[in-house]
Write an enzyme that holds these catalytic residues in place. Structure first.
Site, short mmCIF file in Angstrom:
data_model
loop_
_atom_site.label_atom_id
_atom_site.label_comp_id
_atom_site.label_asym_id
_atom_site.label_seq_id
_atom_site.Cartn_x
_atom_site.Cartn_y
_atom_site.Cartn_z
N TRP A 152 -8.67 -8.52 1.86
CA TRP A 152 -8.87 -7.21 2.57
C TRP A 152 -9.65 -6.39 1.90
O TRP A 152 -9.85 -6.73 0.55
CB TRP A 152 -7.21 -6.60 2.24
CG TRP A 152 -7.09 -5.40 3.40
CD1 TRP A 152 -7.06 -4.23 3.61
CD2 TRP A 152 -6.87 -6.00 4.94
NE1 TRP A 152 -7.20 -3.81 5.03
CE2 TRP A 152 -6.86 -4.83 5.81
CE3 TRP A 152 -6.68 -7.29 5.69
CZ2 TRP A 152 -6.68 -4.67 7.11
CZ3 TRP A 152 -6.64 -7.32 6.89
CH2 TRP A 152 -6.55 -6.19 7.72
N ASP A 208 -13.78 2.41 2.81
CA ASP A 208 -13.97 3.62 3.65
C ASP A 208 -12.64 3.50 4.46
O ASP A 208 -11.96 2.58 4.67
CB ASP A 208 -14.98 4.00 4.40
CG ASP A 208 -15.08 2.98 5.76
OD1 ASP A 208 -14.71 1.71 5.61
OD2 ASP A 208 -15.86 3.33 6.77
N GLU A 211 -11.94 0.75 6.67
CA GLU A 211 -11.78 -0.70 5.62
C GLU A 211 -12.97 -1.61 5.99
O GLU A 211 -13.00 -2.94 6.05
CB GLU A 211 -10.56 -1.22 6.09
CG GLU A 211 -9.33 -0.41 6.41
CD GLU A 211 -8.18 -1.04 6.65
OE1 GLU A 211 -7.84 -1.63 7.53
OE2 GLU A 211 -7.32 -0.84 5.75
N GLU A 212 -14.27 -0.98 6.13
CA GLU A 212 -15.39 -1.94 6.48
C GLU A 212 -16.60 -1.60 5.33
O GLU A 212 -17.25 -2.66 4.92
CB GLU A 212 -15.85 -1.54 7.78
CG GLU A 212 -14.95 -2.13 9.03
CD GLU A 212 -15.76 -1.65 10.19
OE1 GLU A 212 -15.14 -1.85 11.33
OE2 GLU A 212 -16.61 -0.74 10.35
N GLU A 434 -4.44 2.17 20.14
CA GLU A 434 -5.65 2.64 19.58
C GLU A 434 -6.84 3.07 20.24
O GLU A 434 -7.68 3.88 19.83
CB GLU A 434 -5.91 1.31 18.51
CG GLU A 434 -7.02 1.62 17.44
CD GLU A 434 -7.36 0.35 16.79
OE1 GLU A 434 -7.83 -0.49 17.15
OE2 GLU A 434 -6.92 0.60 15.47
#
Ligand SMILES: *[C@@H]1O[C@H](CO)[C@@H](O)[C@H](O)[C@H]1NC(C)=O
Ligand SMILES: *[C@@H]1O[C@H](CO)[C@@H](O)[C@H](O)[C@H]1NC(C)=O
Ligand SMILES: *[C@@H]1O[C@H](CO)[C@@H](O)[C@H](O)[C@H]1NC(C)=O
Length: 613
Positions: A152, A208, A211-212, A434
């Site tokens: 992750w 960030d 998550e990238e 989303e």
């Protein structure tokens, strides 16, 4: 509450000048129509959040008590996990609603969440352990609160800051309502660890909020700054202190300025990702840093600050040409907003929470401007104002002036435009996923995203000027050191929080209990699972009136069928699951009958978890 708002608006509407030449009465009708939808959607959103909170939420089967699923979606995408960031943002929303409404059912959820965080802080995970703080940067846990050990983007350093902010908001309520020992003994030990983490690690890179990107993220730095400022005040309020907060907050504030490039906030720095830097990250940060008692302060990037208004225009404009849904929308009118224009996740689409955030920043700005009693347009904010009111010019306009009325009226219509787009792309069920498709506008990606519902509720609060967050002290935290120097605070100490024995708060007995039946029942296509039982709500043992369960979260490793009925507190029921095949044949599970007594206290949700026999 709604009546009051409508009265206020109808009294005021006749005084408002028209925006874009639209007669004030038409503008008012538009706003009233939005009011109706918002009233409906508010109950849907609140129920949507509660459904995703373990262990009794209607869609939470598998989640531990007080843990909130990002979404019940188990496949494409699999969001069936607990994120520290999402959970904190959701619970900050619930804390503000609890404080404004006194809804004691929410308070029970809040207490569970906080107890769960005491435990979660101690779970060793791939980011590290509690003893040196590193484990607090872990972004994601399994639904039962155990460590998620897959690959992750970690660590993510906004989580501890956001959690501190959510807990402090509740801690302040405890202190001012006679529960200072709960604030001191239960809340503060958790907050202390999170503050120490922020003070120690803010000057290191991390991933960030999307998550990238590994680097420094504006949203993270802004959240960290806020947490340190209010953390210091909360420490004093519980008779302690946070010397590291005091030492680091001005340095974090200094660093925060580095993201501003003169025209907009560059969302990620200390990285070389090859993007424009335009990102709703910064609009979300302006919501996180909103302080209703602050002015239009650039240093703390308040929603009405010239910098943040300029950034709002640059970021929202970046989506005008990338989504088909925005075709034909004139400059200066609201558009659907996504994360960042280069986004390719699910092919890159508008997000509900991003479009809601674009509205919320403007409503919060309106609140601050109204409170200040004047608007100052600077060369920085002029492009924003000109886009929504073509006659805008630099200067300061007092609330008594016609320019002030024209500007606030244009701002209100513009903000409502974003909300109206969310209404347009929300299905009639009110369910918020989303994303929505950039061409068709249909809901996309994870269904029932908990953060989408929270984003709706905070937008609605900002719009109606109700259940606003408390001040975090921004007005007194806007001076900068002459030199930004990297963090000097090295290690601190971290201690597991062990006290989770909440006092017995007075609470309102539940009048009905949403009772959810969960059963793991492997089936083949064409077969359906029902629950049937001794009470009318469960069909009174009549298989023709049994309650059909849903398989929308069924997965081979979790063959879940679930559904809810509303029962009276204290009801004793006997029940069984049955399987019907396509031809109508009924198979009963084996004896004996199952038994369940609906709890009789203040909680308005209960759940059972069974396996087919
Ligand atoms: C609000 O909900 C009621 C009852 O479900 C429905 O009749 C009405 O059309 C809804 N209004 C809007 C604006 O969605
Ligand atoms: C650390 O702080 C200094 C001073 O503000 C700043 O220039 C630098 O970019 C920061 N680095 C990180 C990774 O936060
Ligand atoms: C918000 O509401 C409060 C109290 O209800 C009121 O005093 C204040 O003027 C309102 N502010 C705005 C900006 O509407």
């Amino acid at each position: 509450m709604l009546k009051g708002v409508l009265l206020f608006l109808s009294a005021a509407s006749s005084l408002l000048p028209s925006a874009y030449g639209i007669p004030a009465s038409v503008a008012f009708n538009k706003r009233a129509a939005l009011d109706d939808w918002i009233a409906n959607e508010t109950s849907t959103a609140l129920a949507g959040i509660l459904a995703n909170i373990g262990s009794t939420g209607a869609k939470s089967y598998g989640a531990g008590t007080g843990l909130v699923l990002a979404s019940p979606s188990t496949t494409n995408p699999d969001y069936f996990y607990i994120w520290t960031r999402d959970s904190a943002l959701v619970f900050k929303t619930l804390v503000d609603r609890f404080i404004a409404s006194g809804d004691t059912n929410l308070q029970l959820e809040i207490n569970d969440y906080i107890s769960a965080q005491a435990k979660l802080q101690t779970v060793s995970n791939p980011s590290g352990v509690l003893s040196n703080g590193a484990g607090l940067g872990e972004p994601k846990f399994n639904p039962d609160g155990t460590a998620f050990t897959g690959d992750w983007g970690r660590p993510q350093r906004d989580g501890p800051a956001l959690r501190a902010t959510a807990l402090i908001a509740y801690g302040r309520w405890l202190l001012s309502n006679g529960y200072s020992s709960a604030a001191t003994n239960i809340v503060w030990p958790i907050v202390r660890n999170d503050l120490q983490y922020v003070a120690q690690y803010w000057n290191q890179t991390g991933f960030d909020l999307w998550e990238e990107v590994q680097g420094s993220s504006f949203f993270t730095t802004a959240a960290q700054h806020r947490a340190l400022v209010e953390g210091s005040a909360f420490a004093s309020a519980v008779g302690s202190s946070c010397a590291n907060c005091d030492a680091q907050a001005p340095q974090v504030r200094c660093f925060l300025q580095q993201y501003w490039n003169g025209q907009f906030v560059v969302a990620n720095i200390n990285t070389n990702i090859g993007r424009s830097g335009k990102d709703v990250n910064a609009i979300l940060a302006s919501i996180q840093t909103f302080d209703p008692s602050a002015g239009c302060d650039d240093v703390t990037f308040q929603p009405c600050s010239p910098r943040m208004l300029a950034n709002h225009k640059v970021v929202t404009d970046s989506f005008r040409t990338v989504y088909g849904t925005n075709n034909g929308i004139a400059a200066g009118e609201a558009v659907a907003v996504g994360r960042y224009p280069e986004d390719v996740y699910f092919n890159g689409n508008p997000w509900y929470l991003a479009t809601l955030a674009a509205a919320e920043q403007l409503y919060s700005a309106l609140h601050q401007i109204t409170k200040a009693g004047s608007i100052t347009i600077t060369s920085t904010s002029l492009p924003f104002w000109k886009a929504i009111y073509s006659a805008a010019a630099t200067g300061t306009y007092a609330s008594s002036s016609s320019t002030f009325s024209a500007l606030t009226s244009a701002l209100t219509s513009y903000a409502d435009g974003y909300t109206a787009l969310v209404q347009k792309y929300t299905p009639s069920s009110g369910a918020l996923a989303e994303q929505f498709d950039k061409s068709t506008g249909s809901p996309l990606s994870a269904a029932d995203l908990t953060w989408s519902y929270a984003a709706f509720l905070t937008m609605a609060s900002a719009r109606s000027n109700t259940s606003l967050p408390a001040s975090w002290g921004a007005a007194a935290a806007n001076t900068l050191p002459t030199v930004c120097s990297p963090s000097s605070s090295s290690s601190g100490s971290y201690t597991p929080a062990t006290d989770t024995s909440w006092p017995s708060f007075p609470c309102t007995p539940a009048s009905s209990v949403q009772t959810t039946f969960n059963v793991l029942a492997p089936t083949t296509p064409g077969q359906d699972i029902y629950v049937v039982g001794s009470v009318a709500q469960l069909g009174g043992w009549d298989t023709a009136s049994a309650v059909l369960l849903s398989a929308d979260r069924y997965r081979s490793d979790m063959p879940l069928w679930y559904g809810s009925v509303v029962l009276a507190p204290g009801t004793s029921v006997e029940y069984k699951y049955i399987r019907k095949d396509a031809g109508g044949g009924v198979v009963w599970e084996s004896d004996p009958n199952r038994e369940f007594t609906v709890p009789g206290g203040c909680r308005s949700a209960a759940a059972v978890g069974d396996s087919w026999r």
